[in-house]
Each structure stands twice: as structure tokens, then as C-alpha cells.
Enzyme design. Structure first.
Site, mmCIF file in Angstrom:
data_model
loop_
_atom_site.group_PDB
_atom_site.id
_atom_site.type_symbol
_atom_site.label_atom_id
_atom_site.label_comp_id
_atom_site.label_asym_id
_atom_site.label_seq_id
_atom_site.Cartn_x
_atom_site.Cartn_y
_atom_site.Cartn_z
ATOM 1 N N VAL A 1 0.817 -1.233 0.000
ATOM 2 C CA VAL A 1 0.000 0.000 0.000
ATOM 3 C C VAL A 1 0.842 1.270 0.000
ATOM 4 O O VAL A 1 0.316 2.361 -0.218
ATOM 5 C CB VAL A 1 -0.987 0.078 1.201
ATOM 6 C CG1 VAL A 1 -2.033 -1.020 1.108
ATOM 7 C CG2 VAL A 1 -0.267 0.083 2.528
ATOM 8 N N LYS A 2 2.168 1.160 0.232
ATOM 9 C CA LYS A 2 3.017 2.355 0.347
ATOM 10 C C LYS A 2 3.382 2.903 -1.051
ATOM 11 O O LYS A 2 3.004 2.340 -2.054
ATOM 12 C CB LYS A 2 4.270 2.027 1.154
ATOM 13 C CG LYS A 2 3.979 1.416 2.540
ATOM 14 C CD LYS A 2 3.330 2.409 3.512
ATOM 15 C CE LYS A 2 2.690 1.736 4.706
ATOM 16 N NZ LYS A 2 3.565 1.316 5.761
ATOM 17 N N ALA A 3 4.144 3.983 -1.081
ATOM 18 C CA ALA A 3 4.421 4.701 -2.336
ATOM 19 C C ALA A 3 5.115 3.823 -3.380
ATOM 20 O O ALA A 3 4.813 3.889 -4.568
ATOM 21 C CB ALA A 3 5.263 5.940 -2.049
#
Ligand SMILES: *Cc1c(COP(=O)(O)O)cnc(C)c1O
Length: 397
Positions: free
Chosen positions: A188-190
Site C-alpha cells: 500500500v506504500k508509495a
């Protein structure tokens, strides 16, 4: 389906993007002789450090391991206090506890939900060792003020920037603003490496200590020993196996090249949401400070139930029923059962964060989200607010 089974939302709140070049990068490593502690790890660290304005970066198994290693690197020991905000993922506080430290929760600013420097100052005691700032939702904290406080009291300034890869403050990237900056690469992170994390720093000594902790407290890795034709190694301190593989780092390198375009995409979609609230009073986006380049890991709004006529629980369940994967980030950590029972924390400790918790909602945001889908999410939200008792939902074309 049983009552407590919940349908998987069709639109998640966050989502990775993987393309053929990512897949080729990973497969290339699988065909090579180095699966771990090899050249891709070093290359990922080098390119990452340059990207975030640091001189050193150390890659680890996940963001939590990176936080734990940072707490080790600063020499945190039993009874040492670390000041952090409660509006964060539990891992920020857990990392302090894992090294025997005491998490001291300081409240957040009501407009940004970022660590409030005045609350930090008020929480300092003779046992305070560090400030652990959290770049909530992807917005950098007020590092200028936090730096002044840290310097005045001889504290280490650590950033949990798991939300803020790609963000900057007055032109300085997150990664160059604290003594140690921690990133995570969960899907879900960048950017993602599947699981993965990084600590960026300008201090060769911190970097050395994190490398030591990553590898059982042993001063050399097996490649270094092979080069020196020796089987001997020194374990000089207690450490973990927090290493990351070369195929993960190959994925991270490939993803890192796309970071600038993905951040621009997140910013554009966030702006699309924010403009819509002009005609929807009662939905309030978080304030963005002057000079901030926001990474928008999350798009968070506050819901004023008295203005909207419906509360957060109602909106949450109706949006979920419509297939929109809204979420709440986060239940304040000091209200978690473990922290209440272990550290005696509870309601009233951080009233601003506690009040925010009743109103916040994270809406879907990720680079491959379409403008039309954002518009549909906004329309669905509008329809629920206008007809609070009906379950009807506008159709998705
Ligand atoms: C994701 C996250 C972490 C932990 O990262 P993992 O890679 O999942 O271990 C820590 N802090 C914050 C604020 C996060 O969002």
C-alpha cells in the site's frame, strides 16, 4: 455468508502498481547467483539515499524492522523515553518498546494531525532520548521546529516517514530532515518490495549500527569473509536477521524510477477529491502546510457529523457496501489494549487525536485509480449524505 464475514471491497484504499519492467527486474535476479546480500541490495540503497537527500541508506526486511533498527542505532535502552504522536500505525510505538524504551504520546495539531511541537516540548523529561515524528498521510512534520527542540534538549530526531516517501519540505526531501528517517515498502506504500523497509541517514555511524543490527550483531557478512579468506567473525552485540533479498531490492529499484510520476498522480487525485468538498460542507480535508510537497500516501478527511446529518460509522458501512474500501487511520495507539495495560495510557491523554479519531476517514487513493472512479466515489458519498436512511447507491458506469 455468515454475519461476521465481510465482503472484500472492490476498490481498496491503497494498491500497488506492478508492470512488466518490474517483473523483468525480479526475474533477472532469480536467474543470477545472488539472492540476498548481493549487488541489488547495495544498488537500491545507493539510489534510494540519493533520491531522499541522504548520504547513507540501509535496506531491511520491512518498515517495522527499520524502525526497530533505528531505535537500536540511537542507543535506546531500558527506561529511555521516546516522544511520538498516537495517530500512527502501532509499529511506531512498538519499535520503542522492543528496545525496552517507553513511548510517551504527545498530541497532534488539529488541522494537520501532525505531531504538535508544543506538545513535544511539554512531554520532555530527563529520560527523553528521542523524538519520533510521523509524517501522517504523507505530509512532512514541522521539522524546523522539531529540530530546534531536539537540539535544545540534546535529543535525536527520528522520522517515521513510512507515508512520506517522495514528500519534501521547502525543497528538502523527506530523508534529509531528521537524523534517521524510516521508510516502508508494503504494497500500500508509495513503492513496494512486497515487504521491505529502509533507514536513511546522513550519519555513517548510525548507518554502521543499523547494518550491524540487521545481521545478528556480526561485523562482517559472508561475502566480506569470503573475500578475506576467513571463517572467523565477530558478534559484538545482540542483533536480528532483518536482511532483505536481492529480488526485493531489484523490484524496489524498478519502482523507485516511477516514484515522481506516481506522486504527481496521487497529488492530482487528492486535489480532485478536495475540490469536490467545496459543495459538500461537513467534509473537511486535512490542512497542508506552507512549503510542503505532499506524498499523499493516504487521503484523509474529517467528517463533521452535525453538519452532514450522518456520522462516520454510517458513511463507513454504506461506502463499504458500495464496494468502496474506505478505512480509518488510526485508532490512537495509546487507546490500544496493550498500551493501556502496559503503560497505563487511556482516554484524555491526547484529546486532539482522540477527537480526530471519531471523525477521520481514508478514501481510496493510489496511482492506478481512475478519475472517473474518484468522481463515482464522490457521487456515492454525496448520495449517502443526501439520503441518510436509504441504502441506495449511484451506479458505476
Ligand atoms: C507501514 C507503516 C509502518 C510499518 O511498515 P511495515 O513495512 O508494514 O512493517 C510503520 N509506520 C507507519 C506509519 C506505517 O504506515
Amino acid at each position: 455468508m455468515s454475519q461476521d464475514q465481510v465482503e472484500q471491497p472492490t476498490i481498496p484504499y491503497g494498491m500497488h502498481s506492478i508492470d512488466e519492467s518490474d517483473i523483468r527486474a525480479v526475474v533477472g535476479v532469480l536467474r543470477s547467483d545472488w539472492l540476498t546480500t548481493g549487488p541489488r541490495v547495495e544498488e537500491f540503497e545507493r539510489v534510494f539515499a540519493r533520491t531522499v537527500g541522504a548520504t547513507e541508506a540501509v535496506a531491511l526486511a520491512n518498515g517495522t524492522a527499520a524502525l526497530h533498527a533505528a531505535m537500536y542505532a540511537i542507543g535506546l535502552g531500558p527506561g529511555d523515553e521516546v516522544i511520538l504522536p498516537p495517530l500512527t500505525f502501532v509499529a511506531s510505538a512498538n519499535a520503542v518498546v522492543m528496545q525496552g524504551g517507553v513511548p510517551v504520546f504527545a498530541d497532534v495539531d488539529a488541522a494537520t494531525l501532525l505531531l504538535d511541537p508544543d506538545a513535544v516540548e511539554a512531554a520532555i523529561t530527563p529520560r527523553t532520548k528521542a523524538i519520533l515524528a510521523v509524517d501522517y498521510a504523507g505530509q512532512p512534520c514541522d521539522y524546523e521546529t522539531l529540530r530546534q527542540i531536539a537540539d535544545r534538549h540534546g535529543l535525536v530526531l527520528v522520522a517515521d516517514a513510512c507515508h512520506a516517501l517522495g514528500a519534501s519540505l521547502k525543497g528538502s526531501p523527506v530523508g534529509s530532515l531528521a537524523d534517521l528517517t524510516v521508510f516502508g515498502f508494503h504494497p500500500v506504500k508509495a513503492i513496494t518490495t512486497g515487504e521491505g523497509g529502509m533507514v536513511a541517514t546522513l550519519s555513517p555511524d548510525f548507518a554502521r549500527r543499523i547494518r550491524l543490527f540487521r545481521n545478528h550483531g556480526i561485523t562482517t557478512d559472508h561475502h566480506a569473509r569470503a573475500r578475506r579468506h576467513t571463517w572467523e567473525y565477530d558478534m559484538v552485540d545482540l542483533g536480528m536477521n532483518y536482511r532483505i533479498t536481492d529480488f526485493q531490492c531489484a523490484l524496489g529499484l524498478s519502482q523507485l524510477g516511477k516514484l515522481p510520476q506516481w506522486i504527481r498522480r496521487r497529488q492530482a487525485l487528492a486535489q480532485r477529491y478536495t475540490v469536490a468538498w467545496n459543495t459538500l460542507p461537513g467534509i473537511v480535508p486535512l490542512a497542508v502546510r506552507e512549503g510542503v510537497e505532499h506524498a499523499y500516501h493516504l487521503y484523509v478527511v474529517r467528517l463533521r457529523a452535525n453538519v452532514l446529518g450522518v456520522d462516520r460509522a454510517h458513511l463507513f458501512s454504506h461506502l463499504r457496501h458500495a464496494g468502496i474500501g474506505v478505512n480509518v487511520h488510526y485508532r490512537p495507539v495509546h487507546l490500544q489494549p496493550y498500551y493501556r495495560k502496559t503503560f497505563g495510557t487511556g482516554p484524555g491523554l491526547c484529546p486532539v487525536a482522540e477527537a480526530a479519531y471519531e471523525e477521520i476517514l481514508s478514501l481510496p487513493l493510489y496511482p492506478s485509480l481512475e478519475e472517473e472512479t474518484v468522481d463515482w466515489i464522490i457521487a456515492t458519498l454525496q448520495a449517502i449524505v443526501k439520503a441518510p436512511t436509504s441504502l441506495s447507491v449511484v451506479g458505476c458506469s
